[in-house]
Design a protein around this motif. Structure first.
Motif, PDB file in Angstrom:
ATOM      1  N   TYR A 117       0.841  -1.211   0.000  1.00 35.61           N
ATOM      2  CA  TYR A 117       0.000   0.000   0.000  1.00 35.61           C
ATOM      3  C   TYR A 117       0.872   1.255   0.000  1.00 35.61           C
ATOM      4  O   TYR A 117       0.631   2.203  -0.758  1.00 35.61           O
ATOM      5  CB  TYR A 117      -0.924  -0.033   1.215  1.00 35.61           C
ATOM      6  CG  TYR A 117      -1.594   1.284   1.525  1.00 35.61           C
ATOM      7  CD1 TYR A 117      -2.675   1.724   0.786  1.00 35.61           C
ATOM      8  CD2 TYR A 117      -1.120   2.086   2.563  1.00 35.61           C
ATOM      9  CE1 TYR A 117      -3.288   2.940   1.062  1.00 35.61           C
ATOM     10  CE2 TYR A 117      -1.726   3.298   2.852  1.00 35.61           C
ATOM     11  CZ  TYR A 117      -2.805   3.720   2.102  1.00 35.61           C
ATOM     12  OH  TYR A 117      -3.398   4.928   2.380  1.00 35.61           O
ATOM     13  N   TRP A 118       1.900   1.264   0.846  1.00 29.67           N
ATOM     14  CA  TRP A 118       2.773   2.440   0.931  1.00 29.67           C
ATOM     15  C   TRP A 118       3.724   2.536  -0.253  1.00 29.67           C
ATOM     16  O   TRP A 118       4.000   3.634  -0.761  1.00 29.67           O
ATOM     17  CB  TRP A 118       3.555   2.419   2.241  1.00 29.67           C
ATOM     18  CG  TRP A 118       2.697   2.684   3.426  1.00 29.67           C
ATOM     19  CD1 TRP A 118       2.317   1.794   4.397  1.00 29.67           C
ATOM     20  CD2 TRP A 118       2.061   3.920   3.757  1.00 29.67           C
ATOM     21  NE1 TRP A 118       1.491   2.402   5.303  1.00 29.67           N
ATOM     22  CE2 TRP A 118       1.322   3.712   4.950  1.00 29.67           C
ATOM     23  CE3 TRP A 118       2.051   5.187   3.177  1.00 29.67           C
ATOM     24  CZ2 TRP A 118       0.583   4.722   5.555  1.00 29.67           C
ATOM     25  CZ3 TRP A 118       1.314   6.199   3.781  1.00 29.67           C
ATOM     26  CH2 TRP A 118       0.591   5.972   4.952  1.00 29.67           C
ATOM     27  N   LEU A 119       4.211   1.415  -0.715  1.00 29.95           N
ATOM     28  CA  LEU A 119       5.171   1.435  -1.817  1.00 29.95           C
ATOM     29  C   LEU A 119       4.552   1.866  -3.132  1.00 29.95           C
ATOM     30  O   LEU A 119       5.163   2.620  -3.906  1.00 29.95           O
ATOM     31  CB  LEU A 119       5.794   0.045  -1.997  1.00 29.95           C
ATOM     32  CG  LEU A 119       6.871  -0.381  -1.007  1.00 29.95           C
ATOM     33  CD1 LEU A 119       7.182  -1.863  -1.183  1.00 29.95           C
ATOM     34  CD2 LEU A 119       8.141   0.453  -1.192  1.00 29.95           C
ATOM     35  N   PHE A 120       3.328   1.401  -3.392  1.00 31.79           N
ATOM     36  CA  PHE A 120       2.768   1.537  -4.741  1.00 31.79           C
ATOM     37  C   PHE A 120       1.515   2.404  -4.826  1.00 31.79           C
ATOM     38  O   PHE A 120       1.033   2.685  -5.918  1.00 31.79           O
ATOM     39  CB  PHE A 120       2.496   0.145  -5.321  1.00 31.79           C
ATOM     40  CG  PHE A 120       3.700  -0.743  -5.293  1.00 31.79           C
ATOM     41  CD1 PHE A 120       4.856  -0.389  -5.981  1.00 31.79           C
ATOM     42  CD2 PHE A 120       3.711  -1.927  -4.566  1.00 31.79           C
ATOM     43  CE1 PHE A 120       5.979  -1.202  -5.956  1.00 31.79           C
ATOM     44  CE2 PHE A 120       4.834  -2.740  -4.525  1.00 31.79           C
ATOM     45  CZ  PHE A 120       5.972  -2.380  -5.227  1.00 31.79           C
ATOM     46  N   GLY A 121       0.969   2.820  -3.668  1.00 24.94           N
ATOM     47  CA  GLY A 121      -0.071   3.827  -3.680  1.00 24.94           C
ATOM     48  C   GLY A 121      -1.453   3.378  -4.098  1.00 24.94           C
ATOM     49  O   GLY A 121      -2.320   4.222  -4.324  1.00 24.94           O
TER      50      GLY A 121
END
Length: 397
Positions: free
Chosen positions: A235-239
């Motif tokens: 979720y944080w890496l790829f948005g």
């Protein structure tokens, strides 16, 4: 030929660390090791220092530091030896490294990895907790520091390889990306009758069918908490929203993850279940180098199977999705409770099926908040650990 990349390895004696050194060993013209850190495995760290001669080596305590100094003195190695949590940050900031392999398992790796982000280093992220615990703060630090963040977990590395070159986390610039599919082996108990799981021993939980990993991460793989933490990390890496990140059981561990596009295409990254592939990709990116990994032969694969995970068998995965959707400090609470529960299980102080029970109780009795600083996160982490310990004690009373 450009100058060598200067590598600091946080957690050099673990499986990621030793695999990283294996790749570096094969490419002495490209990489120089300038810092190595370990907790207690002093003899192995000493051997690594003798071979790679880093400028700095870090251990956890004064006794280990004294022992390491003696071992290096006997071999006439001049590596500076430091100890303690602050020394991990020193290894990042004062070793003249430009690349940091963040491979310390658990919350202990958070502070030095955050320091690397603020300092604008290239971070090869093999520590899930940096994003699970402090995703917003960590991603802000990467942006402000101006460095690079490359995922090393095989699943996130696979997704990174499957995304468009110009992929942006902005929803308007996802370039047709619809879903991320994280694959999971299902661990050693994917076919074990649920009724038999209460008798699982630490040795059985650590016997992963496809990967060679440390004990804590092996248990997380068995419970699929590892995959749940990876969902939050993705979720944080790829948005993409949590709802667009799916998990598929794939027992063969050949397809490491996939990206589904709006035109019906699904792009997969495939390879042997060997961490040296994503490590080599991160070390040399945007180049590709040999990783010492055997080529994949599709003709020797009898079948590639995929199935949805059974959340009754893997309640930890369900809890991770819950925490990811809640946001705020919920993933901090989840991670802290899980670390305490897994440690108790490995010490034979908790049954296997009680791991999710402990996590659920802590998660459901601690309302999540919105942290404004690292101190807020660490305070929630500490309180959650105390609460998890209390829950374990009550289970035995």
């Amino acid at each position: 030929m450009t100058s060598k990349k200067r590598i600091a390895i946080l957690g050099s004696t673990g499986s990621i660390g030793t695999n990283t050194l294996d790749v570096i060993r094969a490419h002495p013209e490209r990489f120089e090791v300038v810092a190595l850190t370990a907790a207690k495995q002093v003899e192995r760290l000493a051997e690594q220092c003798v071979e790679f001669k880093p400028r700095v080596a870090v251990v956890s305590d004064a006794g280990s530091a004294k022992k390491l100094c003696e071992l290096l003195l006997a071999k006439q190695v001049s590596t500076q030896v430091l100890y303690g949590p602050d020394a991990l940050i020193t290894a990042v900031l004062e070793s003249d490294c430009d690349t940091v392999m963040a491979a310390i398992v658990g919350a202990a790796g958070l502070l030095p990895t955050l320091a690397a982000a603020k300092a604008g280093k290239r971070i090869l992220l093999a520590n899930k907790e940096a994003l699970v615990m402090s995703g917003n703060l960590f991603m802000d630090a990467v942006r402000q520091g101006g460095g690079e963040l490359l995922p090393i977990d095989s699943e996130h590395n696979a997704i990174f390889q499957c995304l468009p070159v110009h992929y942006s986390k902005s929803p308007s610039q996802h370039h047709g990306v619809e879903e991320l599919w994280l694959t999971a082996s299902g661990g050693p108990f994917r076919n074990t009758p649920i009724a038999e799981l209460s008798q699982v021993t630490p040795e059985q939980a650590c016997a992963h069918p496809n990967w060679v990993m440390g004990r804590k991460i092996s248990v997380d793989s068995a419970t699929m908490m590892n995959k749940g933490l990876e969902v939050i990390e993705a979720y944080w890496l790829f948005g993409l929203p949590i709802e667009k990140i799916q998990v598929l059981i794939h027992p063969q561990s050949v397809v490491h993850s996939m990206v589904r596009y709006c035109d019906g295409s699904v792009i997969a990254q495939m390879g042997q279940p060997d961490m040296r592939t994503p490590i080599a990709y991160g070390l040399a990116w945007p180049d590709r180098i040999t990783a010492g990994v055997q080529s994949l032969s599709l003709t020797q694969q009898a079948a590639l199977n995929f199935m949805e995970p059974d959340l009754q068998r893997f309640p930890c995965l369900s809890l991770a999705f819950q925490a990811g959707k809640q946001g705020g400090t919920a993933p901090v609470i989840l991670n802290a409770a899980n670390e305490i529960a897994v440690a108790a299980f490995l010490d034979n102080a908790l049954q296997y099926l009680q791991i999710p029970e402990v996590v659920e109780r802590v998660l459901n009795t601690t309302p999540p908040s919105t942290p404004s600083s690292l101190e807020d996160i660490l305070e929630v982490d500490a309180k959650s650990r105390v609460l998890a310990t209390d829950v374990i004690q009550r289970l035995h009373s």
